[in-house]
Design a protein around this motif. Structure first.
Motif, PDB file in Angstrom:
ATOM      1  N   HIS A   1       0.736  -1.172  -0.174  1.00 33.77           N
ATOM      2  CA  HIS A   1      -0.002   0.075  -0.101  1.00 33.77           C
ATOM      3  C   HIS A   1       0.954   1.107  -0.109  1.00 33.77           C
ATOM      4  CE1 HIS A   1       0.879  -0.574   4.171  1.00 33.77           C
ATOM      5  NE2 HIS A   1       0.851   0.867   4.209  1.00 33.77           N
TER       6      HIS A   1
ATOM      7  N   CYS B   1      -2.793   6.150  -5.144  1.00 32.54           N
ATOM      8  CA  CYS B   1      -1.516   5.921  -5.740  1.00 32.54           C
ATOM      9  C   CYS B   1      -1.690   4.495  -6.496  1.00 32.54           C
ATOM     10  CB  CYS B   1      -0.499   5.441  -4.654  1.00 32.54           C
ATOM     11  SG  CYS B   1      -0.880   4.507  -3.552  1.00 32.54           S
TER      12      CYS B   1
ATOM     13  N   CYS C   1      -0.602   5.347  -0.278  1.00 29.91           N
ATOM     14  CA  CYS C   1      -1.349   6.581   0.162  1.00 29.91           C
ATOM     15  C   CYS C   1      -2.580   6.176   1.040  1.00 29.91           C
ATOM     16  CB  CYS C   1      -1.717   7.255  -0.919  1.00 29.91           C
ATOM     17  SG  CYS C   1      -3.226   6.385  -1.948  1.00 29.91           S
ATOM     18  N   ARG C   2      -3.078   5.089   0.987  1.00 28.90           N
ATOM     19  CA  ARG C   2      -4.344   4.820   1.739  1.00 28.90           C
ATOM     20  C   ARG C   2      -5.739   5.311   1.472  1.00 28.90           C
ATOM     21  NH1 ARG C   2      -1.930   1.827   6.133  1.00 28.90           N
ATOM     22  NH2 ARG C   2      -3.934   1.359   6.704  1.00 28.90           N
TER      23      ARG C   2
ATOM     24  N   CYS D   1      -7.557  -0.149  -0.174  1.00 25.15           N
ATOM     25  CA  CYS D   1      -7.721   0.754   0.757  1.00 25.15           C
ATOM     26  C   CYS D   1      -9.185   1.608   0.724  1.00 25.15           C
ATOM     27  CB  CYS D   1      -6.765   1.855   0.830  1.00 25.15           C
ATOM     28  SG  CYS D   1      -6.670   2.733  -0.844  1.00 25.15           S
TER      29      CYS D   1
ATOM     30  N   THR E   1      -1.242   1.582  -5.456  1.00 24.38           N
ATOM     31  CA  THR E   1      -0.288   0.714  -5.082  1.00 24.38           C
ATOM     32  C   THR E   1      -0.916  -0.685  -4.469  1.00 24.38           C
ATOM     33  OG1 THR E   1       1.206   2.281  -4.399  1.00 24.38           O
ATOM     34  CG2 THR E   1       1.729   0.051  -3.287  1.00 24.38           C
ATOM     35  N   CYS E   2      -2.130  -0.521  -3.802  1.00 20.44           N
ATOM     36  CA  CYS E   2      -2.748  -1.492  -3.284  1.00 20.44           C
ATOM     37  C   CYS E   2      -3.676  -2.335  -3.986  1.00 20.44           C
ATOM     38  CB  CYS E   2      -3.767  -0.861  -2.100  1.00 20.44           C
ATOM     39  SG  CYS E   2      -5.152   0.002  -2.496  1.00 20.44           S
TER      40      CYS E   2
ATOM     41  N   GLY F   1      -6.999   5.775  -2.084  1.00 21.32           N
ATOM     42  CA  GLY F   1      -7.255   5.509  -3.317  1.00 21.32           C
ATOM     43  C   GLY F   1      -6.561   6.257  -4.691  1.00 21.32           C
TER      44      GLY F   1
HETATM   45  S1  FES Z   1      -2.935   2.666  -0.900  1.00 21.74           S
HETATM   46 FE1  FES Z   1      -2.969   4.103  -2.490  1.00 21.74          FE
HETATM   47  S2  FES Z   1      -4.617   3.570  -3.651  1.00 21.74           S
HETATM   48 FE2  FES Z   1      -4.766   2.229  -2.242  1.00 21.74          FE
END
Ligand code: FES
Length: 366
Positions: free
Chosen positions: A314, A321, A316-317, A352, A323-324, A319
């Motif tokens: 993950h 980046c 940015c947490r 996230c 990455t998740c 929505g």
């Molecule tokens: S952690 Fe960045 S979009 Fe989910």
């Protein structure tokens, strides 16, 4: 340089050579980083490290860090943000902050940070001095509008002005000067980050229209006020950034009037979970068919997985980046960012911002 991969052509004898105990340190990237940093604290084989050039107090509770990153930094687009990692009470912590200056020829960056009373990283950032060295991440985020195709409305509140400032500077610096209206809200005039910088910009770019609203004096900006200030707002590409309540009001108005396609938003905060006391709990299965964890409706899958000892990739947490991003093999989720339901088949989701509405089968990233 000193790493190897057993899948490469390296022979077993060469691999064995590097396993000789007294040679092992030569194969240790972290050890090399420590050696390099004895010579220059910004040097690293793996990390983006940056020297603090100056720390500027923008208002009572905001500072800007002017940074010079090492050569590992890959650059950024105005509107993006990056993570800053600092020691806080002996523990390394990371938080994301917006880049608030257009890309500069000398490669320097400006990060502008709201100092929160409960924000250990923001408080530590405010105490940095010129010459300190910090660790940062690569730039991330989709909150960008490089070449506007129609009029633009920038709607910001508080520190939401920071990505807008980078975009305005970038357009002005490239001689683009699209038809832009900025509507910015903050509590008092003294809280207005970049007020003087904007005034200077308006001198160079007289068509740039800037409206300010001070909530302590005028109350919170409502959508009726918006129509009065910018009568053609529905025709403009709109970028929105600020506190969650402010953004929710504006986004709700755009949604109710069928204007969501015109609106791009940047959320500064991780998604808060709202779980009703009677919210059902669902099972989440891995690709091997085994139950991996459970999540309740309203709880995002990233948080649920972490609470049960998993560690999905993950960033940015919130929505942005990607990455998740994870492949869903079956089941339905609600996307809390777009307020939409997925299908029940094979598709990609972001952990996230996704909450389950049925049992799920995921192909989790280890
Ligand atoms: S952690 Fe960045 S979009 Fe989910």
């Amino acid at each position: 340089m000193f790493t190897y991969n057993s899948r490469n052509d390296m022979t077993a004898s060469t691999a064995a050579f590097w396993q000789i105990p007294w040679l092992k340190p030569l194969n240790d990237v972290e050890a090399w980083n420590r050696v390099l940093q004895l010579a220059n604290r910004t040097w690293s084989l793996t990390e983006v490290r940056a020297r603090v050039l100056s720390v500027v107090r923008e208002c009572a509770d905001a500072v800007s860090l002017h940074l010079k990153p090492n050569g590992r930094f890959k650059g950024f687009v105005p509107g993006q943000y990056l993570s800053l990692t600092l020691p806080c009470n002996g523990v390394l912590k990371s938080r994301s902050f917006s880049l608030s200056k257009a890309p500069a020829r000398d490669g320097s960056l400006r990060l502008t940070i709201r100092i929160k009373h409960d924000g250990s990283v923001s408080k530590a950032a405010a105490e940095l001095k010129a010459g300190d060295v910090v660790t940062i991440g690569q730039a991330m985020g989709e909150f960008t509008l490089p070449e506007p195709e129609r009029g633009v409305l920038l709607l910001s509140a508080g520190s939401g002005i920071t990505p807008m400032m980078a975009m305005l500077q970038d357009w002005a610096g490239r001689g683009k000067r699209p038809d832009v209206v900025l509507v910015h809200s903050c509590r008092h005039a003294s809280d207005w980050i970049f007020r003087e910088e904007l005034q200077t910009l308006v001198h160079r770019w007289p068509e740039l229209r800037v409206h300010s609203r001070f909530s302590a004096r005028d109350g919170r900006l409502h959508t009726d006020d918006l129509a009065a200030l910018v009568p053609d707002y529905a025709e403009r590409d709109t970028l929105l950034c600020g506190p969650e309540g402010f953004m929710a009001d504006i986004a709700g108005h755009y949604r109710a009037h069928g204007l969501s396609a015109r609106l791009k938003q940047e959320h500064f905060q991780a998604f808060k979970t709202e779980i009703r006391p009677d919210a059902p709990e669902y099972r989440v299965f891995g690709a091997d068919g085994q139950a991996a964890f459970t999540a309740r409706n309203g709880q995002n899958l990233l948080e649920a997985a972490e609470r049960q000892g998993l560690n999905p990739a993950h960033g940015c947490r919130r929505g942005i980046c990607m990455t998740c991003t994870c492949r869903k093999l079956g089941g339905t989720v609600h996307n809390q960012l777009t307020d939409t339901l997925s299908g029940d088949g094979d598709e990609w989701i972001q952990l996230c911002v996704s909450t389950p509405v049925s049992d799920l089968h995921l192909e989790m990233t280890p």
